[in-house]
Scaffold this motif. Structure first.
Motif, PDB file in Angstrom:
ATOM      1  N   GLY A  79      69.121 -77.638   3.772  1.00 14.44           N
ATOM      2  CA  GLY A  79      69.184 -76.846   2.548  1.00 14.44           C
ATOM      3  C   GLY A  79      67.999 -77.111   1.658  1.00 14.44           C
ATOM      4  O   GLY A  79      67.426 -78.194   1.670  1.00 14.44           O
ATOM      5  N   SER A  80      67.644 -76.094   0.888  1.00 13.03           N
ATOM      6  CA  SER A  80      66.574 -76.265  -0.078  1.00 13.03           C
ATOM      7  C   SER A  80      66.854 -75.396  -1.291  1.00 13.03           C
ATOM      8  O   SER A  80      67.377 -74.283  -1.141  1.00 13.03           O
ATOM      9  CB  SER A  80      65.225 -75.853   0.517  1.00 13.03           C
ATOM     10  N   PRO A  81      66.504 -75.911  -2.449  1.00 16.77           N
ATOM     11  CA  PRO A  81      66.518 -75.003  -3.593  1.00 16.77           C
ATOM     12  C   PRO A  81      65.367 -74.014  -3.411  1.00 16.77           C
ATOM     13  O   PRO A  81      64.378 -74.322  -2.744  1.00 16.77           O
ATOM     14  CB  PRO A  81      66.271 -75.929  -4.786  1.00 16.77           C
ATOM     15  N   THR A  82      65.518 -72.842  -3.962  1.00 12.75           N
ATOM     16  CA  THR A  82      64.459 -71.845  -3.880  1.00 12.75           C
ATOM     17  C   THR A  82      63.502 -72.069  -5.038  1.00 12.75           C
ATOM     18  O   THR A  82      63.904 -72.132  -6.195  1.00 12.75           O
ATOM     19  CB  THR A  82      65.046 -70.427  -3.951  1.00 12.75           C
ATOM     20  N   TYR A  83      62.246 -72.222  -4.694  1.00 14.61           N
ATOM     21  CA  TYR A  83      61.212 -72.452  -5.690  1.00 14.61           C
ATOM     22  C   TYR A  83      60.099 -71.443  -5.450  1.00 14.61           C
ATOM     23  O   TYR A  83      59.447 -71.469  -4.387  1.00 14.61           O
ATOM     24  CB  TYR A  83      60.680 -73.884  -5.587  1.00 14.61           C
ATOM     25  N   LYS A  84      59.940 -70.520  -6.378  1.00 18.13           N
ATOM     26  CA  LYS A  84      58.929 -69.461  -6.271  1.00 18.13           C
ATOM     27  C   LYS A  84      59.040 -68.715  -4.941  1.00 18.13           C
ATOM     28  O   LYS A  84      58.049 -68.470  -4.253  1.00 18.13           O
ATOM     29  CB  LYS A  84      57.529 -70.023  -6.481  1.00 18.13           C
ATOM     30  N   GLY A  85      60.270 -68.389  -4.576  1.00 21.61           N
ATOM     31  CA  GLY A  85      60.527 -67.568  -3.396  1.00 21.61           C
ATOM     32  C   GLY A  85      60.524 -68.299  -2.073  1.00 21.61           C
ATOM     33  O   GLY A  85      60.587 -67.671  -1.022  1.00 21.61           O
ATOM     34  N   SER A  86      60.463 -69.626  -2.079  1.00 23.40           N
ATOM     35  CA  SER A  86      60.410 -70.373  -0.833  1.00 23.40           C
ATOM     36  C   SER A  86      61.115 -71.720  -1.006  1.00 23.40           C
ATOM     37  O   SER A  86      61.720 -71.994  -2.036  1.00 23.40           O
ATOM     38  CB  SER A  86      58.945 -70.587  -0.422  1.00 23.40           C
ATOM     39  N   ALA A 112      70.543 -72.423   1.353  1.00 23.09           N
ATOM     40  CA  ALA A 112      69.580 -72.434   0.252  1.00 23.09           C
ATOM     41  C   ALA A 112      70.328 -72.071  -1.013  1.00 23.09           C
ATOM     42  O   ALA A 112      71.351 -71.381  -0.979  1.00 23.09           O
ATOM     43  CB  ALA A 112      68.440 -71.452   0.501  1.00 23.09           C
ATOM     44  N   THR A 113      69.803 -72.544  -2.112  1.00 25.58           N
ATOM     45  CA  THR A 113      70.352 -72.196  -3.411  1.00 25.58           C
ATOM     46  C   THR A 113      69.241 -71.642  -4.284  1.00 25.58           C
ATOM     47  O   THR A 113      68.055 -71.925  -4.054  1.00 25.58           O
ATOM     48  CB  THR A 113      70.969 -73.427  -4.111  1.00 25.58           C
ATOM     49  N   GLY A 114      69.637 -70.843  -5.248  1.00 23.75           N
ATOM     50  CA  GLY A 114      68.649 -70.272  -6.142  1.00 23.75           C
ATOM     51  C   GLY A 114      69.295 -69.722  -7.390  1.00 23.75           C
ATOM     52  O   GLY A 114      70.522 -69.664  -7.499  1.00 23.75           O
ATOM     53  N   GLY A 115      68.458 -69.289  -8.290  1.00 24.91           N
ATOM     54  CA  GLY A 115      68.933 -68.820  -9.573  1.00 24.91           C
ATOM     55  C   GLY A 115      69.512 -67.418  -9.571  1.00 24.91           C
ATOM     56  O   GLY A 115      70.191 -67.029 -10.503  1.00 24.91           O
ATOM     57  N   GLY A 116      69.233 -66.634  -8.545  1.00 28.11           N
ATOM     58  CA  GLY A 116      69.751 -65.273  -8.518  1.00 28.11           C
ATOM     59  C   GLY A 116      69.572 -64.631  -7.160  1.00 28.11           C
ATOM     60  O   GLY A 116      68.983 -65.210  -6.248  1.00 28.11           O
ATOM     61  N   ASP A 117      70.068 -63.410  -7.056  1.00 29.27           N
ATOM     62  CA  ASP A 117      70.065 -62.708  -5.775  1.00 29.27           C
ATOM     63  C   ASP A 117      68.669 -62.356  -5.267  1.00 29.27           C
ATOM     64  O   ASP A 117      68.477 -62.167  -4.073  1.00 29.27           O
ATOM     65  CB  ASP A 117      70.894 -61.427  -5.878  1.00 29.27           C
ATOM     66  N   ARG A 118      67.706 -62.291  -6.153  1.00 29.92           N
ATOM     67  CA  ARG A 118      66.361 -61.895  -5.692  1.00 29.92           C
ATOM     68  C   ARG A 118      65.755 -62.917  -4.723  1.00 29.92           C
ATOM     69  O   ARG A 118      64.799 -62.616  -4.024  1.00 29.92           O
ATOM     70  CB  ARG A 118      65.429 -61.642  -6.865  1.00 29.92           C
ATOM     71  N   HIS A 119      66.322 -64.112  -4.660  1.00 27.50           N
ATOM     72  CA  HIS A 119      65.829 -65.136  -3.738  1.00 27.50           C
ATOM     73  C   HIS A 119      66.669 -65.233  -2.463  1.00 27.50           C
ATOM     74  O   HIS A 119      66.436 -66.098  -1.642  1.00 27.50           O
ATOM     75  CB  HIS A 119      65.839 -66.507  -4.414  1.00 27.50           C
ATOM     76  N   SER A 120      67.626 -64.356  -2.301  1.00 30.56           N
ATOM     77  CA  SER A 120      68.603 -64.506  -1.215  1.00 30.56           C
ATOM     78  C   SER A 120      68.001 -64.449   0.189  1.00 30.56           C
ATOM     79  O   SER A 120      68.604 -64.974   1.127  1.00 30.56           O
ATOM     80  CB  SER A 120      69.707 -63.464  -1.344  1.00 30.56           C
ATOM     81  N   ILE A 143      73.418 -69.404   4.823  1.00 30.95           N
ATOM     82  CA  ILE A 143      74.150 -69.310   3.566  1.00 30.95           C
ATOM     83  C   ILE A 143      73.201 -69.483   2.385  1.00 30.95           C
ATOM     84  O   ILE A 143      72.571 -70.528   2.238  1.00 30.95           O
ATOM     85  CB  ILE A 143      75.253 -70.393   3.480  1.00 30.95           C
ATOM     86  N   TYR A 144      73.121 -68.455   1.564  1.00 28.12           N
ATOM     87  CA  TYR A 144      72.389 -68.533   0.310  1.00 28.12           C
ATOM     88  C   TYR A 144      73.412 -68.450  -0.809  1.00 28.12           C
ATOM     89  O   TYR A 144      74.310 -67.603  -0.779  1.00 28.12           O
ATOM     90  CB  TYR A 144      71.383 -67.384   0.168  1.00 28.12           C
ATOM     91  N   ALA A 145      73.280 -69.318  -1.781  1.00 26.22           N
ATOM     92  CA  ALA A 145      74.205 -69.314  -2.911  1.00 26.22           C
ATOM     93  C   ALA A 145      73.431 -69.439  -4.213  1.00 26.22           C
ATOM     94  O   ALA A 145      72.529 -70.261  -4.326  1.00 26.22           O
ATOM     95  CB  ALA A 145      75.201 -70.464  -2.781  1.00 26.22           C
TER      96      ALA A 145
END
Length: 186
Positions: A79-86, A112-120, A143-145
């Motif tokens: 898993g990784s947090p999404t940072y600037k789309g990656s 992966a996790t991120g702040g919103g759907d645009r990074h899904s 799984i993206y959340a």
């Protein structure tokens, strides 16, 4: 060679981390389903030697042990947090230290996790190709959340559905790998 562990690895670079917590949850569930032990690491567990390492041998002994545990795992939950789309840069640096054959045939669940759907699509456009290079067996379901997919720290029913689907796929891959290893040992 397997050490009968399901290993989670989170690309987060801070603690506490929602990404690590999510990776821990998925790792624990897969280990319980597979009847194996589990352990979870993140970038912080590799310590300060990671920053200057150009190979695994440049890491301090504790960090080398983490890498060895990842390589020898029965399966991985990544898993990784999404940072600037990656994924994060230090996460990629850890993966860059691995030999291309280190993950060949290894079952992997991607999260992966991120702040919103645009990074899904980070799991499909960034993580999946990365682990395809290593010839790993990545589950079809990733799984993206985002933050809204958690209620009081617990995954929503929709996310749990994807987690359960990925766990079922990973369990099949683990079983197939075990059968293949048993046949090869005969």
């Amino acid at each position: 060679m397997s050490n009968n562990l399901i290993v989670g690895f989170s690309g987060n670079i801070s603690r506490p981390s929602g990404t690590r917590r999510f990776v821990e949850n998925v790792t624990e569930a897969l280990a319980a389903q597979a009847g194996l032990q589990q352990v979870v690491f993140d970038v912080e567990d590799l310590g300060p030697s990671l920053a200057t390492a150009r190979s695994v041998t440049d890491l301090d002994p504790a960090a080398r042990k983490v890498i060895r545990t990842i390589i020898e795992a029965e399966a991985l939950v990544i898993g990784s947090p999404t940072y600037k789309g990656s994924y994060t840069g230090l996460f990629k640096h850890v993966i860059d230290l691995l030999d291309p054959s280190d993950l060949r045939g290894k079952p992997i669940v991607l999260t992966a996790t991120g702040g919103g759907d645009r990074h899904s699509l980070v799991v499909e456009h960034q993580l999946r190709p990365l682990f395809a290079f290593f010839e790993a067996f990545v589950t079809p379901t990733a799984i993206y959340a985002s933050g809204r997919d958690f209620v009081e720290g617990a995954p929503s029913p929709a996310i749990l559905g994807r987690v359960n689907q990925a766990l079922a796929e990973a369990s099949l891959l683990i079983s197939a790998r075990s059968i293949s290893a048993a046949i090869a040992a005969e």
